[in-house]
Every structure is written in structure tokens, then in C-alpha cells.
Design a protein around this motif. Structure first.
Motif, PDB file in Angstrom:
ATOM      1  N   ALA A 126      34.066  44.180  46.259  1.00 47.27           N
ATOM      2  CA  ALA A 126      35.082  43.557  45.422  1.00 47.27           C
ATOM      3  C   ALA A 126      34.965  43.983  43.962  1.00 47.27           C
ATOM      4  O   ALA A 126      35.868  43.717  43.162  1.00 47.27           O
ATOM      5  CB  ALA A 126      35.008  42.037  45.541  1.00 47.27           C
ATOM      6  N   ARG A 127      33.904  44.634  43.591  1.00 42.77           N
ATOM      7  CA  ARG A 127      33.827  45.217  42.249  1.00 42.77           C
ATOM      8  C   ARG A 127      34.928  46.256  42.073  1.00 42.77           C
ATOM      9  O   ARG A 127      35.514  46.386  41.006  1.00 42.77           O
ATOM     10  CB  ARG A 127      32.469  45.882  42.018  1.00 42.77           C
ATOM     11  CG  ARG A 127      31.276  44.942  42.030  1.00 42.77           C
ATOM     12  CD  ARG A 127      29.992  45.763  41.932  1.00 42.77           C
ATOM     13  NE  ARG A 127      28.804  44.957  41.988  1.00 42.77           N
ATOM     14  CZ  ARG A 127      28.202  44.544  43.104  1.00 42.77           C
ATOM     15  NH1 ARG A 127      28.738  44.870  44.272  1.00 42.77           N
ATOM     16  NH2 ARG A 127      27.118  43.816  43.077  1.00 42.77           N
ATOM     17  N   VAL A 137      34.070  25.628  39.360  1.00 45.28           N
ATOM     18  CA  VAL A 137      33.114  26.554  39.973  1.00 45.28           C
ATOM     19  C   VAL A 137      32.996  26.238  41.458  1.00 45.28           C
ATOM     20  O   VAL A 137      32.300  25.303  41.861  1.00 45.28           O
ATOM     21  CB  VAL A 137      31.738  26.479  39.281  1.00 45.28           C
ATOM     22  CG1 VAL A 137      30.744  27.402  39.988  1.00 45.28           C
ATOM     23  CG2 VAL A 137      31.863  26.863  37.808  1.00 45.28           C
ATOM     24  N   ASP A 138      33.704  26.994  42.260  1.00 49.70           N
ATOM     25  CA  ASP A 138      33.606  26.904  43.716  1.00 49.70           C
ATOM     26  C   ASP A 138      32.292  27.551  44.130  1.00 49.70           C
ATOM     27  O   ASP A 138      32.015  28.695  43.772  1.00 49.70           O
ATOM     28  CB  ASP A 138      34.803  27.635  44.334  1.00 49.70           C
ATOM     29  CG  ASP A 138      34.911  27.457  45.834  1.00 49.70           C
ATOM     30  OD1 ASP A 138      33.857  27.445  46.517  1.00 49.70           O
ATOM     31  OD2 ASP A 138      36.053  27.343  46.342  1.00 49.70           O
ATOM     32  N   LEU A 187      34.856  36.122  40.326  1.00 48.14           N
ATOM     33  CA  LEU A 187      36.071  36.242  41.126  1.00 48.14           C
ATOM     34  C   LEU A 187      36.302  35.000  41.990  1.00 48.14           C
ATOM     35  O   LEU A 187      35.405  34.577  42.734  1.00 48.14           O
ATOM     36  CB  LEU A 187      35.987  37.480  42.030  1.00 48.14           C
ATOM     37  CG  LEU A 187      35.760  38.809  41.319  1.00 48.14           C
ATOM     38  CD1 LEU A 187      35.674  39.938  42.341  1.00 48.14           C
ATOM     39  CD2 LEU A 187      36.872  39.084  40.313  1.00 48.14           C
ATOM     40  N   ASP A 188      37.481  34.432  41.893  1.00 48.45           N
ATOM     41  CA  ASP A 188      37.848  33.314  42.743  1.00 48.45           C
ATOM     42  C   ASP A 188      37.786  33.775  44.200  1.00 48.45           C
ATOM     43  O   ASP A 188      38.362  34.807  44.558  1.00 48.45           O
ATOM     44  CB  ASP A 188      39.257  32.831  42.402  1.00 48.45           C
ATOM     45  CG  ASP A 188      39.664  31.615  43.208  1.00 48.45           C
ATOM     46  OD1 ASP A 188      40.030  31.800  44.390  1.00 48.45           O
ATOM     47  OD2 ASP A 188      39.630  30.503  42.671  1.00 48.45           O
ATOM     48  N   PRO A 234      35.646  35.290  33.579  1.00 50.47           N
ATOM     49  CA  PRO A 234      34.460  35.917  32.973  1.00 50.47           C
ATOM     50  C   PRO A 234      33.473  34.926  32.379  1.00 50.47           C
ATOM     51  O   PRO A 234      32.286  35.247  32.234  1.00 50.47           O
ATOM     52  CB  PRO A 234      35.062  36.805  31.883  1.00 50.47           C
ATOM     53  CG  PRO A 234      36.487  37.038  32.302  1.00 50.47           C
ATOM     54  CD  PRO A 234      36.907  35.770  32.983  1.00 50.47           C
ATOM     55  N   ALA A 235      33.925  33.723  32.027  1.00 49.20           N
ATOM     56  CA  ALA A 235      33.046  32.751  31.384  1.00 49.20           C
ATOM     57  C   ALA A 235      31.855  32.378  32.256  1.00 49.20           C
ATOM     58  O   ALA A 235      30.786  32.032  31.737  1.00 49.20           O
ATOM     59  CB  ALA A 235      33.837  31.491  31.025  1.00 49.20           C
ATOM     60  N   ILE A 236      32.013  32.467  33.570  1.00 43.57           N
ATOM     61  CA  ILE A 236      30.922  32.074  34.461  1.00 43.57           C
ATOM     62  C   ILE A 236      29.758  33.051  34.351  1.00 43.57           C
ATOM     63  O   ILE A 236      28.609  32.653  34.158  1.00 43.57           O
ATOM     64  CB  ILE A 236      31.432  31.965  35.910  1.00 43.57           C
ATOM     65  CG1 ILE A 236      32.493  30.868  36.007  1.00 43.57           C
ATOM     66  CG2 ILE A 236      30.271  31.672  36.871  1.00 43.57           C
ATOM     67  CD1 ILE A 236      33.162  30.764  37.368  1.00 43.57           C
TER      68      ILE A 236
END
Length: 261
Positions: A55-56, A165-166, A216-217, A225-227
Motif C-alpha cells: 500500500a506504500r 484511530v482505528d 492509511l485508513d 499523516p498526524a498519526i
């Protein structure tokens, strides 16, 4: 021995970087969770040390849902009970028995080895990525065989970032509900061993160094990006822990987690 938590949920990812599946039970083998990441895609443009197409490069991978064509063969070793009665290592399924079909984001189903699937995955990405399919009986994880992440860590990151945050962002095999209310308490298990359920023993080896995948959700691929920024700034770039299986055994949702040493 002391109980430090319980299993919240068990997950495996039949195809690396595609959507995971939640399990009621899973077999923890020396090479990882049975059926985990048995397929992956290789890109000719990526480094030989990490050749995977993930997924990158293609966020839509997260929206593809893989399913084992023969779920009974993929759930646990076929001779598990007999092997355990003889104190022997169980047999792994033949690779042909672990074939996967993939539901695409638009609802179509294609075989994992259908060339059409590769063309779908290369859509809208740099065409330098020549993509080929990989298959292995050993889980093609990024680092160690098993990954563990606590609900408390997800909750703390949500509070720190003010972002939903899932837990699935962290693509762990074992999500745990720890007795400690503190986030990142799983860090304290590094260098120690835990028993999960009646038999399986896992040595907790190191913290899990994180990359942009956690931004990524898991449903949409939308980026937050904050995570990752908070994990880098406040937690040395790490979230969750890696382990290696010392004693094989079945894991179940709700199993207690006991600290052994």
C-alpha cells in the motif's frame, strides 16, 4: 505468573497489504499465524531487501479482500490433534491448498494468480513497478513472525492526535486488551515471554518500527499523516511489539495473557 491482559481479536492477512480477516481462533506456529501473508506481490523497482509491492505504492490494495478458497485447509494444520498427541510438529498445508480468491473494490472476484489482478494493481502507479506474485508457507511479514498491538495504545494515539484511530491501521495479528490503562504498556513486555491461552508461548522480542502504512485508513486508504508524526515524535517511531512463537498452539478470542518471566 500474572495475567496482564486478554486477546481482544485475532487477525491474519492472506495477501500482504490487502485487507485482513478477523478470526475466532488461529494457530500460532513457529513461522507465524497460520495462513498469514502466504501471498505477496514483488515489485522490480523495490530494494531486494524489501521487494514487496504494498500500500506504500498502491493504496487501493487495502480495499481488496482476499479469501481462502479452501477455508478448512487454511484454518489450522490438518493433523494438528494427532501431532500434538505425539508431541510432534504438525504438517503445513500444500501450497495448492492455500489458494486465494480476491474480491476487488468494485465487487468482482478474481483468482490471486490471475494476470488481470496484477494489471488492476498497477493501475495509476508508476509503471516502473513490474509486479509479480509470490507465495510462501512462511508468513512474509516485515520483521518477526507475530505482531501484537494494544487497544490502549490505539486509544492514546487518538487522544494525542485528535484523529480517529482505528486499530486496524496497525495490521497486527493479535490485538490485546491489557490490564494496564496506559497506552504502549506492551513495550514493558519486550525481553519477556507470555502464554496466550492454554498452550502457546510467545517471546516478545522488540518494539515495532512504523512506516506510512499506519497513516492509511484501512477502508478508504485516505491518509492521516498526524498519526505517524505523533508516533515518530512521542514514541520513537514505534508502536506495538513483535514476537516469536516458542511453543505452538491455538489462540482464541478472549484468551488470557500470562506473563511467564
Amino acid at each position: 505468573m500474572s495475567v496482564v491482559g486478554k486477546v481482544d481479536s485475532l487477525w491474519r492477512y492472506p495477501v500482504k497489504s490487502m485487507r485482513g480477516e478477523e478470526l475466532d481462533e488461529a494457530f500460532a506456529s513457529y513461522s507465524g499465524i497460520y495462513g498469514d501473508r502466504v501471498f505477496a506481490f514483488r515489485s522490480s523497482a523495490n530494494h531486494k531487501g524489501f521487494p514487496y509491492f504494498t500500500a506504500r505504492e498502491q493504496r487501493k490494495l487495502l480495499q481488496y479482500r482476499p479469501r481462502f478458497r479452501h477455508p478448512d485447509k487454511a484454518s489450522r494444520p490438518i493433523n494438528l490433534i494427532e501431532a500434538q498427541s505425539r508431541n510432534a510438529n504438525p504438517l503445513l498445508a500444500d501450497l495448492a491448498e492455500l489458494i486465494v480468491d480476491v474480491e476487488t473494490p468494485d465487487g468482482k472476484t478474481v483468482a490471486i494468480d490471475d494476470p488481470v489482478l496484477i494489471e488492476m494493481l498497477r493501475d495509476d502507479v508508476d509503471q516502473k513497478h513490474q509486479v509479480t506474485l509470490m507465495q510462501s508457507q512462511r508468513a512474509m511479514t516485515d520483521c518477526r513472525p507475530v505482531s501484537i498491538f494494544s487497544l490502549q495504545s490505539a486509544r492514546q494515539l487518538a487522544e494525542e492526535t485528535r484523529v480517529r484511530v482505528d486499530k486496524r491501521r496497525f495490521r497486527a495479528n493479535i490485538y490485546v486488551d491489557l490490564t494496564s490503562a496506559e497506552g504502549f504498556a506492551e513495550n514493558e513486555l519486550v525481553g519477556r515471554s507470555v502464554r496466550i491461552g492454554p498452550k502457546a508461548v510467545i517471546a516478545i522480542l522488540e518494539r515495532d518500527s512504523r512506516c506510512m502504512i499506519i497513516t492509511l485508513d484501512p477502508d478508504t486508504g485516505e491518509q492521516a499523516p498526524a498519526i505517524l508524526k505523533k508516533v515518530a515524535q512521542a514514541h520513537e517511531g514505534m508502536a506495538g511489539v513483535y514476537g516469536a512463537v516458542l511453543v505452538e498452539g491455538m489462540l482464541h478470542k478472549g484468551d488470557s495473557i500470562e506473563l511467564l518471566d
